[in-house]
Write a protein that holds these residues in place. Structure first.
Motif, PDB file in Angstrom:
ATOM      1  N   ALA A 150       6.504  65.949  37.292  1.00 43.21           N
ATOM      2  CA  ALA A 150       7.918  65.640  36.980  1.00 43.21           C
ATOM      3  C   ALA A 150       8.229  64.173  37.221  1.00 43.21           C
ATOM      4  N   GLY A 151       7.448  63.538  38.108  1.00 42.04           N
ATOM      5  CA  GLY A 151       7.847  62.205  38.563  1.00 42.04           C
ATOM      6  C   GLY A 151       7.087  61.035  37.987  1.00 42.04           C
ATOM      7  N   LEU A 152       5.875  61.247  37.462  1.00 43.85           N
ATOM      8  CA  LEU A 152       5.086  60.066  37.077  1.00 43.85           C
ATOM      9  C   LEU A 152       5.472  59.523  35.696  1.00 43.85           C
ATOM     10  N   MET A 175       9.738  74.970  40.598  1.00 45.38           N
ATOM     11  CA  MET A 175      11.176  75.263  40.643  1.00 45.38           C
ATOM     12  C   MET A 175      11.892  75.085  39.305  1.00 45.38           C
ATOM     13  N   LEU A 176      11.436  74.124  38.495  1.00 44.36           N
ATOM     14  CA  LEU A 176      12.117  73.875  37.222  1.00 44.36           C
ATOM     15  C   LEU A 176      11.899  75.030  36.244  1.00 44.36           C
ATOM     16  N   ARG A 177      10.992  75.925  36.589  1.00 46.66           N
ATOM     17  CA  ARG A 177      10.711  77.056  35.711  1.00 46.66           C
ATOM     18  C   ARG A 177      11.185  78.371  36.332  1.00 46.66           C
ATOM     19  N   ILE A 221      13.079  77.992  46.817  1.00 42.66           N
ATOM     20  CA  ILE A 221      12.020  76.974  46.765  1.00 42.66           C
ATOM     21  C   ILE A 221      12.621  75.576  46.804  1.00 42.66           C
ATOM     22  N   ARG A 222      13.697  75.342  46.056  1.00 45.57           N
ATOM     23  CA  ARG A 222      14.297  73.995  46.045  1.00 45.57           C
ATOM     24  C   ARG A 222      14.776  73.613  47.451  1.00 45.57           C
ATOM     25  N   ASN A 223      15.386  74.573  48.168  1.00 46.82           N
ATOM     26  CA  ASN A 223      15.850  74.259  49.533  1.00 46.82           C
ATOM     27  C   ASN A 223      14.693  73.845  50.420  1.00 46.82           C
ATOM     28  N   ASP A 243      14.980  82.826  43.279  1.00 48.08           N
ATOM     29  CA  ASP A 243      13.693  82.169  43.607  1.00 48.08           C
ATOM     30  C   ASP A 243      13.838  80.648  43.579  1.00 48.08           C
ATOM     31  N   HIS A 244      14.553  80.151  42.545  1.00 48.93           N
ATOM     32  CA  HIS A 244      14.714  78.696  42.418  1.00 48.93           C
ATOM     33  C   HIS A 244      15.338  78.104  43.672  1.00 48.93           C
ATOM     34  N   ASP A 245      16.432  78.730  44.135  1.00 47.47           N
ATOM     35  CA  ASP A 245      17.194  78.129  45.237  1.00 47.47           C
ATOM     36  C   ASP A 245      16.375  78.138  46.527  1.00 47.47           C
ATOM     37  N   VAL A 250      15.816  65.415  26.207  1.00 47.53           N
ATOM     38  CA  VAL A 250      16.502  66.724  26.200  1.00 47.53           C
ATOM     39  C   VAL A 250      16.093  67.563  27.401  1.00 47.53           C
ATOM     40  N   THR A 251      16.950  68.524  27.733  1.00 44.97           N
ATOM     41  CA  THR A 251      16.518  69.584  28.641  1.00 44.97           C
ATOM     42  C   THR A 251      17.035  70.901  28.071  1.00 44.97           C
ATOM     43  N   ARG A 252      16.579  72.015  28.614  1.00 45.69           N
ATOM     44  CA  ARG A 252      16.787  73.282  27.898  1.00 45.69           C
ATOM     45  C   ARG A 252      17.352  74.368  28.808  1.00 45.69           C
ATOM     46  N   ARG A 253      18.207  75.210  28.257  1.00 45.37           N
ATOM     47  CA  ARG A 253      18.673  76.394  28.976  1.00 45.37           C
ATOM     48  C   ARG A 253      18.662  77.593  28.026  1.00 45.37           C
ATOM     49  N   ILE A 254      18.601  78.785  28.597  1.00 47.41           N
ATOM     50  CA  ILE A 254      18.738  80.011  27.805  1.00 47.41           C
ATOM     51  C   ILE A 254      20.052  80.660  28.248  1.00 47.41           C
ATOM     52  N   GLY A 270      19.658  65.332  34.042  1.00 49.49           N
ATOM     53  CA  GLY A 270      20.060  66.718  33.844  1.00 49.49           C
ATOM     54  C   GLY A 270      21.301  67.027  34.667  1.00 49.49           C
ATOM     55  N   GLY A 271      21.452  68.313  35.043  1.00 47.03           N
ATOM     56  CA  GLY A 271      22.654  68.661  35.790  1.00 47.03           C
ATOM     57  C   GLY A 271      22.611  70.083  36.292  1.00 47.03           C
ATOM     58  N   GLY A 272      23.597  70.410  37.156  1.00 44.52           N
ATOM     59  CA  GLY A 272      23.663  71.758  37.713  1.00 44.52           C
ATOM     60  C   GLY A 272      22.564  71.965  38.733  1.00 44.52           C
ATOM     61  N   ILE A 273      22.123  73.192  38.873  1.00 47.56           N
ATOM     62  CA  ILE A 273      21.189  73.502  39.973  1.00 47.56           C
ATOM     63  C   ILE A 273      19.810  72.872  39.775  1.00 47.56           C
ATOM     64  N   HIS A 274      19.483  72.458  38.540  1.00 45.76           N
ATOM     65  CA  HIS A 274      18.165  71.836  38.315  1.00 45.76           C
ATOM     66  C   HIS A 274      18.240  70.307  38.302  1.00 45.76           C
ATOM     67  N   PHE A 275      19.408  69.748  38.669  1.00 41.09           N
ATOM     68  CA  PHE A 275      19.537  68.275  38.673  1.00 41.09           C
ATOM     69  C   PHE A 275      18.313  67.671  39.359  1.00 41.09           C
ATOM     70  N   CYS A 276      17.773  66.625  38.742  1.00 36.26           N
ATOM     71  CA  CYS A 276      16.502  66.038  39.191  1.00 36.26           C
ATOM     72  C   CYS A 276      16.459  65.818  40.706  1.00 36.26           C
ATOM     73  N   LEU A 277      15.463  66.415  41.328  1.00 34.54           N
ATOM     74  CA  LEU A 277      15.333  66.294  42.781  1.00 34.54           C
ATOM     75  C   LEU A 277      14.756  64.938  43.183  1.00 34.54           C
TER      76      LEU A 277
HETATM   77  C1  HEM Z   1      13.173  58.270  35.635  1.00 35.89           C
HETATM   78  C2  HEM Z   1      12.558  59.245  36.203  1.00 35.89           C
HETATM   79  C3  HEM Z   1      13.013  60.677  36.082  1.00 35.89           C
HETATM   80  C4  HEM Z   1      13.778  61.271  35.127  1.00 35.89           C
HETATM   81  C5  HEM Z   1      14.423  60.644  33.877  1.00 35.89           C
HETATM   82  C6  HEM Z   1      13.872  62.663  35.505  1.00 35.89           C
HETATM   83  C7  HEM Z   1      14.603  63.603  34.796  1.00 35.89           C
HETATM   84  C8  HEM Z   1      14.681  64.936  35.126  1.00 35.89           C
HETATM   85  C9  HEM Z   1      15.347  65.930  34.326  1.00 35.89           C
HETATM   86  C10 HEM Z   1      16.052  65.686  32.991  1.00 35.89           C
HETATM   87  C11 HEM Z   1      15.215  67.116  34.959  1.00 35.89           C
HETATM   88  C12 HEM Z   1      15.719  68.467  34.460  1.00 35.89           C
HETATM   89  C13 HEM Z   1      17.130  68.654  34.934  1.00 35.89           C
HETATM   90  C14 HEM Z   1      17.853  69.786  34.253  1.00 35.89           C
HETATM   91  O1  HEM Z   1      17.261  70.525  33.433  1.00 35.89           O
HETATM   92  O2  HEM Z   1      19.059  69.954  34.537  1.00 35.89           O
HETATM   93  C15 HEM Z   1      14.469  66.870  36.177  1.00 35.89           C
HETATM   94  C16 HEM Z   1      14.149  67.831  37.094  1.00 35.89           C
HETATM   95  C17 HEM Z   1      13.339  67.589  38.166  1.00 35.89           C
HETATM   96  N1  HEM Z   1      12.808  66.373  38.569  1.00 35.89           N
HETATM   97 FE1  HEM Z   1      13.081  64.608  37.684  1.00 35.89          FE
HETATM   98  N2  HEM Z   1      13.171  62.874  36.651  1.00 35.89           N
HETATM   99  C18 HEM Z   1      12.623  61.681  37.042  1.00 35.89           C
HETATM  100  C19 HEM Z   1      11.842  61.438  38.145  1.00 35.89           C
HETATM  101  C20 HEM Z   1      11.498  62.384  39.075  1.00 35.89           C
HETATM  102  C21 HEM Z   1      10.710  62.141  40.257  1.00 35.89           C
HETATM  103  C22 HEM Z   1      10.188  60.768  40.708  1.00 35.89           C
HETATM  104  C23 HEM Z   1      10.555  63.340  40.881  1.00 35.89           C
HETATM  105  C24 HEM Z   1       9.824  63.678  42.153  1.00 35.89           C
HETATM  106  C25 HEM Z   1       8.807  63.114  42.644  1.00 35.89           C
HETATM  107  C26 HEM Z   1      11.255  64.337  40.096  1.00 35.89           C
HETATM  108  C27 HEM Z   1      11.339  65.670  40.413  1.00 35.89           C
HETATM  109  C28 HEM Z   1      12.058  66.606  39.700  1.00 35.89           C
HETATM  110  C29 HEM Z   1      12.116  68.000  40.063  1.00 35.89           C
HETATM  111  C30 HEM Z   1      11.447  68.658  41.244  1.00 35.89           C
HETATM  112  C31 HEM Z   1      12.926  68.623  39.110  1.00 35.89           C
HETATM  113  C32 HEM Z   1      13.296  70.095  39.045  1.00 35.89           C
HETATM  114  C33 HEM Z   1      14.516  70.362  39.885  1.00 35.89           C
HETATM  115  C34 HEM Z   1      14.936  71.808  39.854  1.00 35.89           C
HETATM  116  O3  HEM Z   1      14.476  72.586  39.007  1.00 35.89           O
HETATM  117  O4  HEM Z   1      15.736  72.200  40.725  1.00 35.89           O
HETATM  118  N3  HEM Z   1      11.807  63.727  39.005  1.00 35.89           N
HETATM  119  N4  HEM Z   1      14.164  65.526  36.247  1.00 35.89           N
END
Ligand code: HEM
Length: 414
Positions: free
Chosen positions: A252-254, A97-99, A108-110, A104-106, A301-305, A356-363
């Motif tokens: 994304a999470g480890l 989803m982050l890509r 899969i994220r839902n 498509d994003h919405d 950092v995070t990135r947008r185009i 991050g923020g907006g629709i990609h805010f960390c799930l």
């Molecule tokens: C301290 C830990 C974490 C940090 C600092 C972090 C940070 C971020 C950031 C910066 C983004 C991109 C947001 C954007 O571009 O607006 C993101 C997206 C995401 N994160 Fe995390 N994350 C963390 C932990 C986790 C964990 C534990 C999971 C899941 C198991 C996770 C799942 C995701 C997913 C699925 C996205 C993509 C969401 C989307 O595209 O809609 N993250 N995270």
């Protein structure tokens, strides 16, 4: 006349370009991992809307970062639907989803969101806490530990096992595979790891495929089980989508959570009065976690185009430009945070930008916060002091700010 002057000034704004440079914050410099804040402060003060020598843009003020992530017209792919730095074929095959951009994003994220139910998340804490206690009993007997291996990795690796519904014994193997797989995000920077990284992704895919098939036959209520059976209006994730989301979630999470816990423990080692405060007031743990996220984030950092010409701070950034939101700089913007370089675990101010923020805010933000709370509270209950050996810190060769080794001396509570 007024109209002509207005047109002149629009033309001037469109033509203005900042002088390209790194302005103190060249991300390829190794020292920036250990101590990035002064460099990013310089960048924010000297050229907040920055054009790098490589032609990419960087925004470091809080308001600009929020504007980019939440309100600008743009996404994670360019106007041709290609992920910058990747081929059209690789972009087409990439379904995490982050890509992806909407729609498509919405979709899969839902579907994935359906698996992150409060109940599924709540089941993680009681399973992980005793495991962490047992691990700490074992590793801290001699008054020292490696914060990374024994805590920062142990907690999210255990949470990962609960999410997937696999025995804790699998955590070391899984953590190793996920760490290697994470290099896929920027393999051009680590070409010597390309083979190992691909082998790890294949091994993970085989492992996850078997788990998915088991859950198709017999549904489970762990997060992976809920993901396999997530459905909306008859729509479900295909097997390939499931594999990409589940591996993507682990990636994304480890490392990100390892970084949060380890960088956080280092903050506490440097600010013993705040450690005392947490020890005396364990109810501050949720706020303390957010302060660690603000103060020393693992993803800088995070990135947008951008998909259309957009003005930031008097400059027009052209459509199709790559723009980095410098989360680590926005988190210390004095326009938003009072005494931003002060580590204060009871701070209640604007939301930091680390997720991050907006629709990609960390799930996974709830899960990450919970992991860090478990880690910090378990340590604060046991130890009056945790003194990190700063000279012995080793940074992992990771994209993120994640230590690979952080030895510490422990002073038990009496
Ligand atoms: C301290 C830990 C974490 C940090 C600092 C972090 C940070 C971020 C950031 C910066 C983004 C991109 C947001 C954007 O571009 O607006 C993101 C997206 C995401 N994160 Fe995390 N994350 C963390 C932990 C986790 C964990 C534990 C999971 C899941 C198991 C996770 C799942 C995701 C997913 C699925 C996205 C993509 C969401 C989307 O595209 O809609 N993250 N995270």
């Amino acid at each position: 006349m007024g109209g002509i002057r207005a047109m002149d000034s629009v033309a001037e704004t469109n033509a203005r370009r900042p002088e390209p440079g790194w302005y103190g914050a060249d991300p390829t410099r190794d020292e920036l991992k250990d101590d990035p804040h002064d460099a990013y402060r310089q960048l924010r003060e000297r050229q907040p809307v920055n054009l790098t020598p490589q032609g990419e843009w960087r925004l470091s003020r809080y308001a600009d970062v929020q504007e980019l992530l939440k309100h600008s017209h743009g996404g994670v792919r360019d106007l041709n639907g290609v992920i910058p730095g990747e081929t059209a074929e690789a972009s087409a095959a990439s379904r995490f989803m982050l890509r992806l951009d909407p729609p498509d994003h919405d979709r899969i994220r839902n579907l994935v969101n359906k698996a992150f139910t409060p109940r599924a998340l709540a089941s993680i804490r009681p399973a992980v806490e005793p495991m962490v206690e047992a691990e700490l009993d074992r590793v801290t007997r001699h008054g020292e530990m490696d914060i990374v291996a024994d805590l920062a990795l142990a907690v999210p690796a255990a949470a990962m096992c609960v999410m997937l519904g696999v025995p804790f014994d699998d955590r070391h193997r899984l953590a190793r595979l996920v760490s290697l797989a994470t290099y896929r995000l920027a393999i051009h920077a680590f070409p010597h790891l390309a083979r190992e990284c691909e082998a790890a992704i294949t091994e993970l895919a085989v492992y996850m495929h078997a788990l998915i098939e088991q859950r198709r036959r017999r549904p489970t209520d762990d997060i992976l089980g809920l993901l396999v059976n997530a459905e909306e209006s008859g729509d479900r994730l295909s097997t390939d989508e499931l594999l990409q989301q589940s591996i993507g979630l682990l990636i994304a999470g480890l490392e990100t959570t390892i970084g949060l816990i380890a960088n956080g423990m280092r903050c506490f080692s440097r600010h013993p009065a705040q450690w005392d405060r947490l020890g005396a007031n364990p109810q501050l743990a949720p706020l303390a976690v957010d302060e660690c996220l603000r103060f020393d984030p693992s993803i800088p950092v995070t990135r947008r185009i951008l998909w259309r010409d957009t003005e930031f701070g008097g400059y027009v950034i052209p459509a199709n430009a790559t723009v980095f939101a410098i989360l680590i700089a926005a988190n210390r913007d004095p326009q938003v945070f009072s005494a931003p370089d002060h580590f204060d675990i009871a701070r209640r101010e604007a939301r930091h930008c680390s997720f991050g923020g907006g629709i990609h805010f960390c799930l996974g933000s709830h899960l990450a916060r919970m992991d860090a709370e478990i880690a910090f509270t378990a340590m604060a209950r046991r130890f009056a002091r945790v003194e990190v050996d700063e000279a012995a810190i080793e940074w992992a060769p990771s994209l993120f700010r994640v230590p690979g080794k952080m030895p510490a001396v422990l002073r038990p509570r009496t």
